[in-house]
Design an enzyme around this catalytic site. Sequence first.
Site, PDB file in Angstrom:
ATOM      1  N   ASP A 216      -6.770   1.979   7.458  1.00  0.00           N
ATOM      2  CA  ASP A 216      -5.435   2.538   7.715  1.00  0.00           C
ATOM      3  C   ASP A 216      -5.548   4.055   7.818  1.00  0.00           C
ATOM      4  O   ASP A 216      -6.646   4.628   7.709  1.00  0.00           O
ATOM      5  CB  ASP A 216      -4.414   2.109   6.647  1.00  0.00           C
ATOM      6  CG  ASP A 216      -4.720   2.641   5.254  1.00  0.00           C
ATOM      7  OD1 ASP A 216      -5.521   3.592   5.127  1.00  0.00           O
ATOM      8  OD2 ASP A 216      -4.150   2.096   4.284  1.00  0.00           O
TER       9      ASP A 216
ATOM     10  N   ASP B 138       0.840  -1.195   0.000  1.00  0.00           N
ATOM     11  CA  ASP B 138       0.000   0.000   0.000  1.00  0.00           C
ATOM     12  C   ASP B 138       0.878   1.249   0.000  1.00  0.00           C
ATOM     13  O   ASP B 138       2.012   1.220   0.487  1.00  0.00           O
ATOM     14  CB  ASP B 138      -0.894   0.024   1.237  1.00  0.00           C
ATOM     15  CG  ASP B 138      -1.942  -1.081   1.230  1.00  0.00           C
ATOM     16  OD1 ASP B 138      -2.311  -1.531   0.127  1.00  0.00           O
ATOM     17  OD2 ASP B 138      -2.376  -1.492   2.323  1.00  0.00           O
TER      18      ASP B 138
END
Length: 335
Positions: A87, A45
């Site tokens: 996140d 990511d």
Amino acid sequence: MKRGSSGLSLVVGIDKPAGVTSHDVVNRVRRIFEEKRVGHAGTLDPLASGVLPVLVGPATRLSDHLMGHDKAYRVRIAFGQGTTTDDAEGEVIRCHATPSNLLDKDFARKFLKSIIGPQNQLPPSYSAIKVNGKKAYKEARAGNIIDLNPRAIEIYSAELINIDGDGFPDRVLWDVDLEVSKGTYIRSIARDMGFTLDCPAHVASLRRTSVGELDVADCVSLETLEDVGAKATLDPVRLLGHSFAFIDGDDRNKLMNGCSFPLKSVRYHRYKNPKHNICACTSGIVDTNAPVDDGVAVSMICDNTLKAIYSSDIRCGLLRPQTIFSIGVERGQVI
């Protein structure tokens, strides 16, 4: 030189910085090597940093062989807030006061021990998984609900490194080292920990420290790669972790023509400790027996390059070709 005609075939380990995508890294490596055929083995990511195996030239065909490795991470989990993406890049959608026991290291260690083992995990809504040809994160951004199926994963270890109250009354941070199986989403681990502890949680920061036999200490920054180029090449034979065989003499043509080999005609080797010294030096090599299970992969080395990956066919007593590299994958050097 025209991009795509570099003649290179190699693997490098990049220490990806946070704030860029894995595709950004691939594009940078394309420019460095002037080679169009560049890929990676395992997306990180944008929030995450750390180990990203990058494949150049015909070595891109190694991607599937390297994707199935276990991985290790250092993750900072923030309790008190849940986000859309699980996140810190997502929008905060849930808040909750943090229970006092989240500051207790003994409690944290006991809880982390309880999550170790095989389990079914639901991937995050914002993930690259495709359902009916559509990527989940694109559908989520469009506001569409997409059904994701749980997948079998395993958490091998979960070790508490530190707890930080963060100076805020409603936020507690756990720094945790995780070792997990392929396909595990760390964001889902953080999310599920929050559900279990009745306090929403998300990944505040993430660093991948290893992929299979590739450790972050063996990786280079993009800036270093600009300076050293192909000198950063790693040995794919060590990274794959397979048994391997040296092919020479009359067998060279058989190998390049994709011929099968009798299992007992090949001498097999392994590295004693492939976690260390992943240059192509031959120290630490030991002989091993022929595969006894079907489908066991064997790396075939010729002219000090990885020329092919074969797999065992026990019933027929043969090694059969799985992947042949017209240009052998370079085995690297010490940098």
